[in-house]
Motif scaffolding. Sequence first.
Motif, PDB file in Angstrom:
ATOM      1  N   ASN A 395     108.128  21.516  97.621  1.00 45.44           N
ATOM      2  CA  ASN A 395     107.051  21.025  98.465  1.00 45.44           C
ATOM      3  C   ASN A 395     107.583  19.258  98.427  1.00 45.44           C
ATOM      4  OD1 ASN A 395     105.471  23.277  98.577  1.00 45.44           O
ATOM      5  ND2 ASN A 395     104.579  22.974  96.625  1.00 45.44           N
ATOM      6  N   PHE A 396     108.574  19.182  98.510  1.00 49.55           N
ATOM      7  CA  PHE A 396     109.033  17.876  98.459  1.00 49.55           C
ATOM      8  C   PHE A 396     108.807  17.031  99.873  1.00 49.55           C
ATOM      9  CE2 PHE A 396     112.094  14.110  99.617  1.00 49.55           C
ATOM     10  CZ  PHE A 396     112.091  13.537  98.386  1.00 49.55           C
ATOM     11  N   SER A 397     107.846  15.985  99.881  1.00 51.21           N
ATOM     12  CA  SER A 397     107.539  15.402 101.025  1.00 51.21           C
ATOM     13  C   SER A 397     107.195  13.842 100.928  1.00 51.21           C
ATOM     14  CB  SER A 397     106.032  15.807 101.410  1.00 51.21           C
ATOM     15  OG  SER A 397     105.185  15.651 100.336  1.00 51.21           O
ATOM     16  N   LEU A 398     107.231  13.374 101.997  1.00 52.53           N
ATOM     17  CA  LEU A 398     107.006  11.634 102.134  1.00 52.53           C
ATOM     18  C   LEU A 398     105.573  11.279 102.459  1.00 52.53           C
ATOM     19  CD1 LEU A 398     110.591  10.931 103.472  1.00 52.53           C
ATOM     20  CD2 LEU A 398     109.921  11.069 101.118  1.00 52.53           C
ATOM     21  N   GLY A 399     105.093  10.311 101.922  1.00 55.40           N
ATOM     22  CA  GLY A 399     103.594   9.854 102.336  1.00 55.40           C
ATOM     23  C   GLY A 399     103.520   8.493 102.564  1.00 55.40           C
ATOM     24  N   ASN A 470     105.048  12.081  95.978  1.00 56.56           N
ATOM     25  CA  ASN A 470     104.801  12.297  94.393  1.00 56.56           C
ATOM     26  C   ASN A 470     105.491  13.458  93.847  1.00 56.56           C
ATOM     27  OD1 ASN A 470     104.105  14.629  96.141  1.00 56.56           O
ATOM     28  ND2 ASN A 470     102.067  14.799  95.732  1.00 56.56           N
ATOM     29  N   CYS A 471     106.746  13.487  94.443  1.00 57.93           N
ATOM     30  CA  CYS A 471     107.665  14.371  93.805  1.00 57.93           C
ATOM     31  C   CYS A 471     108.895  13.592  93.471  1.00 57.93           C
ATOM     32  CB  CYS A 471     108.235  15.383  94.805  1.00 57.93           C
ATOM     33  SG  CYS A 471     106.906  16.685  95.161  1.00 57.93           S
ATOM     34  N   THR A 493     103.310  13.066  85.632  1.00 63.38           N
ATOM     35  CA  THR A 493     103.057  12.103  86.795  1.00 63.38           C
ATOM     36  C   THR A 493     104.437  11.982  87.255  1.00 63.38           C
ATOM     37  OG1 THR A 493     100.922  11.461  85.773  1.00 63.38           O
ATOM     38  CG2 THR A 493     101.956  10.259  87.828  1.00 63.38           C
ATOM     39  N   GLN A 494     104.650  12.235  88.394  1.00 62.93           N
ATOM     40  CA  GLN A 494     105.983  11.956  89.218  1.00 62.93           C
ATOM     41  C   GLN A 494     105.775  11.329  90.356  1.00 62.93           C
ATOM     42  OE1 GLN A 494     106.933  16.406  89.409  1.00 62.93           O
ATOM     43  NE2 GLN A 494     109.004  15.643  88.629  1.00 62.93           N
TER      44      GLN A 494
END
Length: 506
Positions: A395-399, A470-471, A493-494
Motif C-alpha cells: 500500500n505504498f503511497s505518497l501524500g 506513512n510507509c 510508526t513509519q
Amino acid sequence: MVVLSAAVCTKSGKVLVSRQFVDISRAAIEGLLAAFPKLVGTGKQHTFIETDSVRYLYQSLDELYVVMLTDKQSNIIEDLDTLHILAKLVQEVSKSLVEKVILQKAFEIIFAFDEVIALGYKEQVSVHQVLDYLTMYSPSAEIARAVKQQQMEKGQGIINDKITQFRNKKDDDYTRPPMGAGGYSSATSPSSSFNSEPSIRDKKDKVKEGTSSRGSGGMQLKPKDTTSQLMNALSREDPRVREQTKRGSDSDSRRAEVQKEPIDFTMNETIKVTLLRKGGFSDKMEVNGQLTMVINDGKYTGVSYRFENFNDKSYAVQLHPYLDRTKWTKTGVIEPKSGKSFPPGKTIPVFEWRHTSTDESSAPLIVKCWPTREDDGSIGVTAQYQFTRQGPNENFSLGDVKISFPIQGSKPEIGETSEGVAEFDPRSQTLNWSLELINEDNAEGTLDFTVARGGDVNALYPINISFSSNCNYCPLVLAEVTMGEEQVGYSLTQGLKSEDYVVDSK
C-alpha cells in the motif's frame, strides 16, 4: 500630482472598491465613476481618458478595471507608474480576480491603496514594501492575543473547578446518610439516587410526604452531572457536536490503547535526488533512515526483536555499538550485548541505514515537462508525473504532494489537470500543482498550462517536489518482538519525507 480617487470596478461599471484621497463628496465620485464605462466604450485604445474636469487612468485585469482619477495638471508619467503599482497590489492581495473575492478583500485593498497614496500624493514605496507593511508583526496585537488566551484559560480553569465541586458534592450526597430520626428510609435509600428520573406527579407526592413527616428526613436534592447533561443537550441539537464528541471518545480510547503497548518503535526516512530533464540522475539518489525505540515498561529492558530482509546488500546498516552485531548479521535479531540492556523511558537510536541508487526507476516519483511553441510565441506545457511503488508495503503511497514550477513574467494560463489542483502563487512566482494522495490508482497524471509569449523553456526549471509517506522505502520489516519465550506487544510508526527532491534542466 493629485490623485482624487482609486477604484476597482467591473467592465459593466459596477464599483467594487473605491478610495478617495481628497475632500470630495461621495456623489461626485460616484458620478465620475458611473461615466467611466461609457468613455471606455468609444473604442480608443489608450490607458487614459481626459474630460473637461478630470483625467481617467485605467488598467484592465481580466473582467475588472483598476481606475485612478486625477486632475488634468497631474504628471501622467508618474500617474501611470502609480496605477501599475495599484494594479499589482490588487492582484497580490486578492489572488483571484473575481468579483466575490474582491468584495471579500475590500478592506485589505483599501489598506494597500493607503500605503501607496497619502492625501493625493504618491509615496516612495514598492509593491514588496507595501506587502511587508500589510503583514508586519504587531506587538500590540500579540499582547492582545496573549491576554485573550490567558482570559480563556482562566475561564476554563473556573469551569473545571465548578465541575469538580459538583462531582464532589454528588459523591458526598450518595454516601452521607439523611438527617432525621433514624437510618435510611425506603424513600431516601442510597439506591434511590441511581433510579431513573421520576415524573412530575411523583415529585409532588414526595414533596408532600416530606412536608408531613419532617422528622424522618429532610428533602434532598439529587446532584446532577452538569457537564455531561450540557454535552448531551448540545449533541441532540447539533450533529457536529455529536460527531466531535464521538471522535473525542474514539481518540481517548485509541490513546489508551497506544499507552498500553510496552514498546514504541519509529522508523523515519528522508530521500533526496536531482532528476535530469532528459532522464536519469545528476549524481545518485540517496535514502537515509533511522530506527528509534522507547521502552514504556521497565521489565522489558532485555527485549530482542527480529527483522525480515535484513540481508539486503543494497542497504548499509550501522548498529549502535552496544548491540550484538554478530546476531544481527546471521539472524536479523536486535538485542543488547552481554551485560547490557536498553534503558527505559528514553528514545534510543537503535540503528541507521543508507541506500543509494543511480537507476531512475528507483525514484518513487518522476516529473517531466513536454513544451510546445505556439504560433503566437507562447509556450504550451504538458507536465506529467509517474509514480512507482517502492518498499515492502503493498500500500505504498505518497501524500501531500506539491510540484512547483518557477514562472517568469506574467501569470500563466492554467488548463486541464487530470489529478489534483493547480494554482499560481504571485509572491513566489511559482505554479503549484498539489495532490493529496498518489498511489497505484492514480499512478500517472498530467497538467496543461501556457506560459506567456517570449518565455523560455529552461526557465521552468528547477522543478521542486515535496511529498511524504506513512510507509518506508527501506525493505526492512519488523517481524516480532520477544522477551525470552514471551511475545511482547509494540507500536510501530513509519514515515518517508522528501528532503531535496528536484528536477534540473540539464
